[in-house]
Write a protein that holds these residues in place. Structure first.
Motif, PDB file in Angstrom:
ATOM      1  N   ARG A 411     -20.680   2.995  14.028  1.00  0.00           N
ATOM      2  CA  ARG A 411     -21.307   2.293  15.148  1.00  0.00           C
ATOM      3  C   ARG A 411     -22.054   3.244  16.075  1.00  0.00           C
ATOM      4  N   TYR A 467     -13.315  -7.459  19.958  1.00  0.00           N
ATOM      5  CA  TYR A 467     -14.140  -7.119  18.794  1.00  0.00           C
ATOM      6  C   TYR A 467     -14.945  -8.334  18.321  1.00  0.00           C
ATOM      7  N   GLY A 470     -17.683  -9.677  21.439  1.00  0.00           N
ATOM      8  CA  GLY A 470     -18.872  -8.928  21.825  1.00  0.00           C
ATOM      9  C   GLY A 470     -19.038  -7.690  20.974  1.00  0.00           C
ATOM     10  N   SER A 471     -20.163  -7.056  21.152  1.00  0.00           N
ATOM     11  CA  SER A 471     -20.470  -5.854  20.387  1.00  0.00           C
ATOM     12  C   SER A 471     -19.774  -4.663  21.023  1.00  0.00           C
ATOM     13  N   ILE A 472     -18.992  -3.935  20.222  1.00  0.00           N
ATOM     14  CA  ILE A 472     -18.305  -2.759  20.759  1.00  0.00           C
ATOM     15  C   ILE A 472     -19.253  -1.574  20.875  1.00  0.00           C
ATOM     16  N   SER A 473     -20.532  -1.778  20.538  1.00  0.00           N
ATOM     17  CA  SER A 473     -21.512  -0.720  20.765  1.00  0.00           C
ATOM     18  C   SER A 473     -21.851  -0.598  22.244  1.00  0.00           C
ATOM     19  N   GLN A 474     -21.600  -1.667  23.012  1.00  0.00           N
ATOM     20  CA  GLN A 474     -21.808  -1.619  24.453  1.00  0.00           C
ATOM     21  C   GLN A 474     -20.639  -0.918  25.128  1.00  0.00           C
ATOM     22  N   ARG A 475     -20.922  -0.311  26.260  1.00  0.00           N
ATOM     23  CA  ARG A 475     -19.938   0.569  26.885  1.00  0.00           C
ATOM     24  C   ARG A 475     -18.674  -0.156  27.325  1.00  0.00           C
ATOM     25  N   THR A 476     -18.816  -1.258  28.103  1.00  0.00           N
ATOM     26  CA  THR A 476     -17.632  -1.933  28.643  1.00  0.00           C
ATOM     27  C   THR A 476     -16.747  -2.536  27.558  1.00  0.00           C
ATOM     28  N   PRO A 477     -17.303  -3.329  26.612  1.00  0.00           N
ATOM     29  CA  PRO A 477     -16.440  -3.835  25.540  1.00  0.00           C
ATOM     30  C   PRO A 477     -15.793  -2.709  24.717  1.00  0.00           C
ATOM     31  N   LEU A 478     -16.538  -1.620  24.526  1.00  0.00           N
ATOM     32  CA  LEU A 478     -15.985  -0.502  23.757  1.00  0.00           C
ATOM     33  C   LEU A 478     -14.781   0.111  24.468  1.00  0.00           C
TER      34      LEU A 478
END
Length: 587
Positions: A411, A467, A470-478
């Motif tokens: 990712r 997971y 949302g996309s874990i490529s974004q900072r907050t969800p990651l």
């Protein structure tokens, strides 16, 4: 009439207490035995009884005495008889103390039995049975585990340098798991029927020997092999020898871990001292995490400064030095613990060991050991607690490891974040060892185990939701995704400590290694199943499927354990009668 009453009183004192009787019993440390002085003499006397016993509040049933029966011809007592004739007046004995000797001339040390206060009981539960033996065990565990973890990092790193493909490492790993699955039950059975110290020495010798053979094979390949195809590597004699030696080394290492973590630590800490045992288990887990970190760091530092062959030679030197040190530490553990490790060996063990070691029956003995181990394993009262540990091994996706690292790198996550995540998971595991012992003190081992499993399942559910949402490529969800997984390690490692103690408490010492080996075998099977799943779903887009399997396995472990706690059997209540959970239910 007085002589008859005295005889009746003595008979009532020596008669075994009836069930559900309100009468008081003599302490089990003293037994009184009466016998006639001669066939013609009806007088009774005590045999080998020290005059330090004082009996209070004894009820004597004299309803069967025939009042009209006369004993005018009763013989006189011998001069040396220590029991005076006592005349009983009235139909019912007075409830005042009934002295066997004159209180003025005889100390009454046992007039009142001491009763421990709640604080004294807590202190006793927190005090190991053999503190010096435990410290020696920690030293042996630290030194042996440090060398083992260093080698566990060294051989795959060396193979990765030798060949860019992951296939050689995967083949060695597969056969090591397979050897554990097949060999752990028979090794566990052998350990239960063989003296502990000689078995400990033999396992260390086997592990060090196979480590040296493996190192020699890798050194040979690094010196003589270059730019070979994958097929040419895996079919070479040196690689076949490496696979065989690696399988035996891993089996010997796990056997040493089982015997020290499931058998020795229980004897040294004390099965009836739950807080001391919980603290000892927590220390062993901390040492394991410390060795895992230090071993990898030391060999990585060596690789950054020296040639791989030089690093392997240094590791081989440490292995050679470790053997005599570990043997001496094993002898020291037994000596400072008053030879506690010499117990629980029967006369039939020798013939059983000879039969198990018969090379001609290796396949038959292996199948028989697996069948016998499974039958014993499924009959244990603490089976759900052990099965929950096995279920946790299915979580290979939402945990720090190769699959999680591959996902994050695919990712485009920064390697620094990946490294920080792995470090945070290690810190959480270390913190969990302190939390687990504190939970055992506060709520007992059963509630502590349930809390760890529920906590882990809840946080992994949050990670799975993030997971899929949302996309874990974004900072907050990651960050939420990684933080949930890292915090879940608190619950995972807490149950790892507590679950081990529950199994230690519930499994008899004579079967500790067999049950522990069977649990390791089934856990290896679970890892093999998940490894096969990962091979089938090898695309990163299928990670969600693996994550669902991981969360389901942890949730299933939590449900199974809680269902076991809320539906206890009589044997389970008796086994954990001092746990606060069942004490509260009893009141």
């Amino acid at each position: 009439m007085g002589m008859l009453a005295a005889a009746a009183a003595a008979s009532a004192l020596l008669a075994p207490p009836q069930e559900n009787s309100g009468r008081r019993r003599l302490s089990g440390a003293w037994r009184l035995r009466l016998r006639p002085a001669s066939p013609a003499v009806a007088a009774l006397r005590f045999q080998n009884f020290a005059p330090k016993c004082y009996i209070t509040n004894v009820e004597v049933d004299v309803s069967t005495v025939n009042k009209e029966e006369a004993f005018d011809d009763r013989p006189s007592l011998p001069p040396g008889c220590p029991i005076p004739v006592v005349s009983l007046r009235g139909d019912v004995l007075d409830s005042s103390p009934f002295p066997l000797h004159d209180r003025a001339s005889c100390p009454t040390d046992f007039e009142e039995l001491p009763v421990l206060s709640e604080g004294d009981l807590h202190t006793l539960a927190s005090t190991p049975a053999h503190p010096a033996g435990l410290y020696a065990l920690y030293a042996s565990y630290l030194f042996g585990n440090l060398v083992e973890q260093l080698w566990n990092f060294a051989w795959p790193a060396a193979l990765a340098i030798l060949h860019p493909s992951l296939l050689p490492v995967a083949i060695v790993g597969f056969f090591t798991k397979l050897s554990v699955f097949i060999g752990a039950p028979i090794v566990g059975k052998l350990m239960d029927h063989f003296p502990r110290i000689p078995m400990y020495t033999a396992l260390n010798a086997a592990q060090v020997t196979t480590q040296l053979i493996s190192a020699a094979m890798v050194i040979y390949a690094l010196k003589n092999l270059s730019h070979a195809s994958t097929t040419a590597v895996v079919l070479r004699p040196w690689f076949i020898a490496l696979v065989a030696a690696g399988a035996i080394e891993r089996l010997a290492g796990l056997a040493l871990g089982v015997t020290m973590e499931r058998d020795w630590v229980v004897l040294l800490a004390g099965t009836n001292r739950p807080v001391a045992l919980a603290q000892a288990n927590a220390v062993l887990n901390r040492l394991d995490l410390l060795c895992e970190t230090v071993g990898a760091s030391v060999f990585g530092l060596l690789l950054s400064k020296y040639h791989p062959v030089t690093c392997l030679k240094i590791a081989s030197g440490l292995m050679i030095c470790s053997f005599p040190v570990l043997v001496l530490l094993g002898q020291l553990i037994n000596r400072v613990s008053c030879h506690a490790l010499d117990s629980s060996r029967t006369a039939t063990d020798e013939s059983i060991c000879i039969d198990l070691l018969d090379v001609r029956k290796i396949v038959q003995n292996s199948l028989s050991a697996i069948r016998h181990g499974w039958n014993e394993y499924k009959q244990q009262t603490v089976l759900p607690a052990s099965a929950a540990t096995v279920f946790l091994n299915f979580n290979v996706a939402l945990a720090p490891g190769a699959i999680m690292t591959a996902l994050l790198m695919h990712r485009g996550i920064s390697p620094s974040i990946v490294g920080a995540f792995s470090g945070l998971c290690s810190i959480m595991g270390l913190v969990a060892t302190f939390i687990s012992s504190s939970l055992v003190k506060r709520v007992g081992i059963l509630k502590a185990g349930a809390a760890g499993l529920i906590f882990q399942a809840s946080l992994l559910s949050v990670a799975l939701t993030v997971y899929w949402a949302g996309s874990i490529s974004q900072r907050t969800p990651l960050l939420i995704f990684l933080a949930s997984i890292a915090l879940s390690r608190l619950g995972h490692m807490s149950y790892d400590v507590v679950g081990t103690q529950i199994v230690q408490t519930g499994v008899p010492a004579s079967k500790a290694n067999l049950i522990g080996g069977m649990e390791v075998s089934i856990a290896s099977l679970a890892e093999l199943v998940m490894l096969a799943m990962a091979i089938i779903a090898n695309d990163v887009s299928h990670f969600g499927f693996l994550a669902i399997l991981s969360v389901s396995s942890v949730a299933g472990a939590a449900w199974m354990f809680c269902h076991w706690l809320t539906n206890p059997t009589d044997e389970q209540r008796e086994l954990f009668m001092f746990d606060p959970l069942y004490q509260v239910q009893a009141t």
